[in-house]
Design a protein around this motif. Sequence first.
Motif, PDB file in Angstrom:
ATOM      1  N   LEU A 112     -56.943  41.855  42.936  1.00  0.00           N
ATOM      2  CA  LEU A 112     -57.743  42.385  44.040  1.00  0.00           C
ATOM      3  C   LEU A 112     -56.932  42.683  45.301  1.00  0.00           C
ATOM      4  O   LEU A 112     -57.054  43.788  45.863  1.00  0.00           O
ATOM      5  CB  LEU A 112     -58.892  41.421  44.353  1.00  0.00           C
ATOM      6  N   PRO A 113     -56.095  41.754  45.806  1.00  0.00           N
ATOM      7  CA  PRO A 113     -55.347  42.058  47.037  1.00  0.00           C
ATOM      8  C   PRO A 113     -54.468  43.292  46.911  1.00  0.00           C
ATOM      9  O   PRO A 113     -54.399  44.105  47.843  1.00  0.00           O
ATOM     10  CB  PRO A 113     -54.515  40.795  47.264  1.00  0.00           C
ATOM     11  N   ASN A 134     -62.880  50.052  40.702  1.00  0.00           N
ATOM     12  CA  ASN A 134     -64.063  50.313  39.887  1.00  0.00           C
ATOM     13  C   ASN A 134     -63.987  49.580  38.545  1.00  0.00           C
ATOM     14  O   ASN A 134     -64.984  49.023  38.068  1.00  0.00           O
ATOM     15  CB  ASN A 134     -64.214  51.819  39.645  1.00  0.00           C
ATOM     16  N   VAL A 135     -62.812  49.564  37.952  1.00  0.00           N
ATOM     17  CA  VAL A 135     -62.618  48.836  36.694  1.00  0.00           C
ATOM     18  C   VAL A 135     -62.785  47.337  36.914  1.00  0.00           C
ATOM     19  O   VAL A 135     -63.438  46.641  36.125  1.00  0.00           O
ATOM     20  CB  VAL A 135     -61.226  49.150  36.098  1.00  0.00           C
ATOM     21  N   GLU A 140     -65.565  41.824  37.373  1.00  0.00           N
ATOM     22  CA  GLU A 140     -65.855  40.829  38.415  1.00  0.00           C
ATOM     23  C   GLU A 140     -66.709  41.465  39.513  1.00  0.00           C
ATOM     24  O   GLU A 140     -66.234  41.664  40.637  1.00  0.00           O
ATOM     25  CB  GLU A 140     -64.543  40.292  39.012  1.00  0.00           C
ATOM     26  N   PRO A 141     -67.960  41.812  39.225  1.00  0.00           N
ATOM     27  CA  PRO A 141     -68.770  42.534  40.221  1.00  0.00           C
ATOM     28  C   PRO A 141     -68.984  41.751  41.513  1.00  0.00           C
ATOM     29  O   PRO A 141     -68.908  42.333  42.603  1.00  0.00           O
ATOM     30  CB  PRO A 141     -70.095  42.787  39.489  1.00  0.00           C
ATOM     31  N   GLY A 171     -72.540  51.315  46.534  1.00  0.00           N
ATOM     32  CA  GLY A 171     -73.792  51.785  45.967  1.00  0.00           C
ATOM     33  C   GLY A 171     -73.761  51.825  44.458  1.00  0.00           C
ATOM     34  O   GLY A 171     -74.708  51.385  43.788  1.00  0.00           O
ATOM     35  N   GLN A 172     -72.680  52.315  43.889  1.00  0.00           N
ATOM     36  CA  GLN A 172     -72.578  52.463  42.441  1.00  0.00           C
ATOM     37  C   GLN A 172     -72.615  51.125  41.714  1.00  0.00           C
ATOM     38  O   GLN A 172     -73.146  51.038  40.601  1.00  0.00           O
ATOM     39  CB  GLN A 172     -71.283  53.210  42.101  1.00  0.00           C
ATOM     40  N   HIS A 173     -72.064  50.095  42.321  1.00  0.00           N
ATOM     41  CA  HIS A 173     -71.998  48.792  41.656  1.00  0.00           C
ATOM     42  C   HIS A 173     -73.123  47.851  42.091  1.00  0.00           C
ATOM     43  O   HIS A 173     -73.096  46.656  41.775  1.00  0.00           O
ATOM     44  CB  HIS A 173     -70.634  48.146  41.903  1.00  0.00           C
TER      45      HIS A 173
END
Length: 231
Positions: A112-113, A134-135, A140-141, A171-173
Amino acid sequence: MSGTVEERLARIEQLLQAQPAPAAAPSETRSVLARAAAWMGAELPKLVAAAVVLVLGFALKDSVDLAIKQRQLDLSYTKEMQGLLIQLGGKGSEAELGSAATLLASYGEPALPGLMSHLRQSGMGGAAAAEGLNVLALREPELVCAALPRVLGLRQQYEWQAQEKVVLMLGQHGCGKARPALRRYRGLVEAALAGRPAGFEALVRVKPEGAGEVYPRLLKSVDAALAMLDE
């Protein structure tokens, strides 16, 4: 039962001899242990202590070996991730950068970082980092939904293009908890569109060129994200 009396007696004797010996009674077992303890005397505690130390030694060795192997695995992952980050910051093709970002996302939270940092890039590097996020969000939402809203509040860290990518990803997630951050950001964009750009310009790293087109575009993206969250 057929046969003579002698034959019958012989069979009974064979059956008796084949029966297993009766197990020792608990009192007999305790007696044997007591005699063994008395025979060993002062050496018994030493033997018990030695056995305990031996068992603990094996357990400690296994723990140390496991910790060493875990450390080696972590170092291996770190080196692999470092290579992907260097590749992501390079001048590869769009496909190469996207592949590096996707592979980096496969490491989960530790990626993530790096992805958030490379999101600052303009052009294909930033787009690849967004693809990696996005992946990562598919895996890990909650992690991604918690991290992305901060981009909309950090001053002079990201360009407006990166902020727009973040808005759409929220918005997408389905990042419902990001609604307050999106509304605050919308307020800044709306104020900029109305001729009061100071708040928005303090937020972005580089002032947008062609603000007459940028602000309506951002406002549309924020409204689209909020609409997706309300579906």
